[in-house]
Design an enzyme around this catalytic site. Structure first.
Site, PDB file in Angstrom:
ATOM      1  N   ASP A  67       0.810  -1.221   0.000  1.00 14.41           N
ATOM      2  CA  ASP A  67       0.000   0.000   0.000  1.00 14.41           C
ATOM      3  C   ASP A  67       0.841   1.268   0.000  1.00 14.41           C
ATOM      4  O   ASP A  67       2.059   1.227   0.196  1.00 14.41           O
ATOM      5  CB  ASP A  67      -0.952  -0.005   1.222  1.00 14.41           C
ATOM      6  N   ASN A 136      -7.753  -2.560  14.306  1.00 17.34           N
ATOM      7  CA  ASN A 136      -9.104  -2.954  13.888  1.00 17.34           C
ATOM      8  C   ASN A 136      -9.065  -4.157  12.946  1.00 17.34           C
ATOM      9  O   ASN A 136     -10.020  -4.423  12.229  1.00 17.34           O
ATOM     10  CB  ASN A 136      -9.825  -1.772  13.220  1.00 17.34           C
ATOM     11  N   HIS A 138      -7.299  -4.553  10.253  1.00 12.83           N
ATOM     12  CA  HIS A 138      -7.087  -4.363   8.808  1.00 12.83           C
ATOM     13  C   HIS A 138      -5.795  -5.062   8.386  1.00 12.83           C
ATOM     14  O   HIS A 138      -4.873  -5.237   9.187  1.00 12.83           O
ATOM     15  CB  HIS A 138      -7.092  -2.879   8.417  1.00 12.83           C
ATOM     16  N   GLU A 143      -9.798  -1.920   5.272  1.00 17.60           N
ATOM     17  CA  GLU A 143     -10.444  -1.574   6.540  1.00 17.60           C
ATOM     18  C   GLU A 143     -11.715  -2.407   6.742  1.00 17.60           C
ATOM     19  O   GLU A 143     -12.281  -2.934   5.777  1.00 17.60           O
ATOM     20  CB  GLU A 143     -10.824  -0.086   6.516  1.00 17.60           C
TER      21      GLU A 143
HETATM   22  C1  F6R Z   1       1.381  -1.320   6.160  1.00 17.77           C
HETATM   23  C2  F6R Z   1       0.104  -1.981   6.270  1.00 17.77           C
HETATM   24  C3  F6R Z   1      -0.722  -1.938   7.505  1.00 17.77           C
HETATM   25  C4  F6R Z   1       0.081  -2.159   8.776  1.00 17.77           C
HETATM   26  C5  F6R Z   1      -0.827  -2.060   9.989  1.00 17.77           C
HETATM   27  C6  F6R Z   1      -0.058  -2.248  11.289  1.00 17.77           C
HETATM   28  O1  F6R Z   1       1.948  -1.540   4.889  1.00 17.77           O
HETATM   29  O2  F6R Z   1      -0.295  -2.568   5.326  1.00 17.77           O
HETATM   30  O3  F6R Z   1      -1.718  -2.923   7.414  1.00 17.77           O
HETATM   31  O4  F6R Z   1       0.690  -3.413   8.726  1.00 17.77           O
HETATM   32  O5  F6R Z   1      -1.442  -0.814  10.011  1.00 17.77           O
HETATM   33  O6  F6R Z   1       0.807  -1.172  11.445  1.00 17.77           O
HETATM   34  P1  F6R Z   1       1.930  -1.208  12.570  1.00 17.77           P
HETATM   35  O7  F6R Z   1       2.853  -2.284  12.209  1.00 17.77           O
HETATM   36  O8  F6R Z   1       2.566   0.156  12.474  1.00 17.77           O
HETATM   37  O9  F6R Z   1       1.241  -1.438  13.865  1.00 17.77           O
END
Ligand code: F6R
Length: 252
Positions: A67, A136, A138, A143
């Site tokens: 992403d 959450n 994701h 989401e």
């Molecule tokens: C990032 C991504 C997100 C993160 C998620 C957890 O490329 O795809 O899904 O993996 O938001 O973020 P952290 O690791 O910062 O808690």
């Protein structure tokens, strides 16, 4: 599904790096699906150390990232392009031409998503997809929603994701409200999935992902359907799942 329960983030990072390096060693031209955020940083550091020792070679590796924020240029320090350069790409011998990240600056975002999907299809799916998980649940930036979105798409980030990611920006107002993300189907097309989770803030999301029914309201729950998922998590992230259940899930 397999759960690796590790004592802390350091051990999680080492375990995840082990799985990634095994992939690269067994197939030097592996297609790696990569993630950003805090979760994979330790694993990337470990991979860099092994590369510097001469134990790993990224020359033939192809990477595709999950992403990117909409509206941040590649050079913006908060962009995922910058993150990947700083945390991994600039420190190993991956060919920059082999690194791919969605273009959040595209004039036509819908076409940019289609182009990314066409490219991903031409690769035939990733060999190993690395994931973090949002509070959450994701994955990528898929989401919670009423349906699983299959392909690469533009997403409006939820307030909880914006708040969680605000720590990386000078102010919460500067967190982009939209991102481009690989869709759920694309993620599931990976031959292997490695999901990293660390800390008590991920405990609820992991519980729902592993033990509750599959629902687009808990996007990571779809991973229950994939045949080769490794959950690499510390005790804090797995604190809601008793050991015997971890063992049971690992046998699924
Ligand atoms: C990032 C991504 C997100 C993160 C998620 C957890 O490329 O795809 O899904 O993996 O938001 O973020 P952290 O690791 O910062 O808690």
């Amino acid at each position: 599904m397999r759960i690796y329960k590790e004592p802390d983030y350091k051990a999680v990072s080492r375990r995840a790096a082990n799985l990634i390096s095994a992939q690269i060693i067994s197939k030097p031209n592996s297609i790696l699906g990569l993630a950003t955020g805090s979760s994979p940083i330790g694993a990337y550091q470990q991979l860099i150390m092994w590369y510097q020792k001469g134990d790993l070679d990224f020359r033939e590796v192809i990477s595709v990232n999950l992403d990117e924020y909409v509206g941040l240029s590649k050079k913006d320090p908060q962009s995922y392009h910058s993150f990947m350069k700083e945390q991994l790409f600039d420190s190993v011998n991956i060919d920059p031409k082999n690194t791919h990240i969605p273009n959040g600056m595209a004039k036509d975002l819908v076409s940019a998503c289609k182009d990314y999907d066409t490219f991903l299809s031409s690769l035939g799916g990733t060999d190993l997809q690395l994931l973090g998980i949002g509070e959450n649940a994701h994955i990528g930036f898929n989401e919670p929603s009423n349906f699983f979105e299959s392909n690469t798409h533009v997403v409006h980030l939820s307030q909880s994701t914006i708040e969680a990611n605000a720590r990386l920006f000078p102010s919460i107002d500067l967190v982009p409200k939209q991102a481009i993300t690989m869709g759920i189907l694309t993620i599931l097309q990976a031959k292997k999935i490695v999901l990293i989770a660390s800390g008590p803030k991920k405990a609820q999301a992991l519980y729902q992902t592993l033990l509750e029914p599959i629902t687009p309201n808990v996007p990571a729950s779809i991973l229950q359907l994939h045949k080769d998922v490794s959950i690499v998590a510390d005790e804090a992230a797995l604190c809601l799942i008793p050991d015997e259940l971890c063992t049971k899930i690992s046998k699924r």
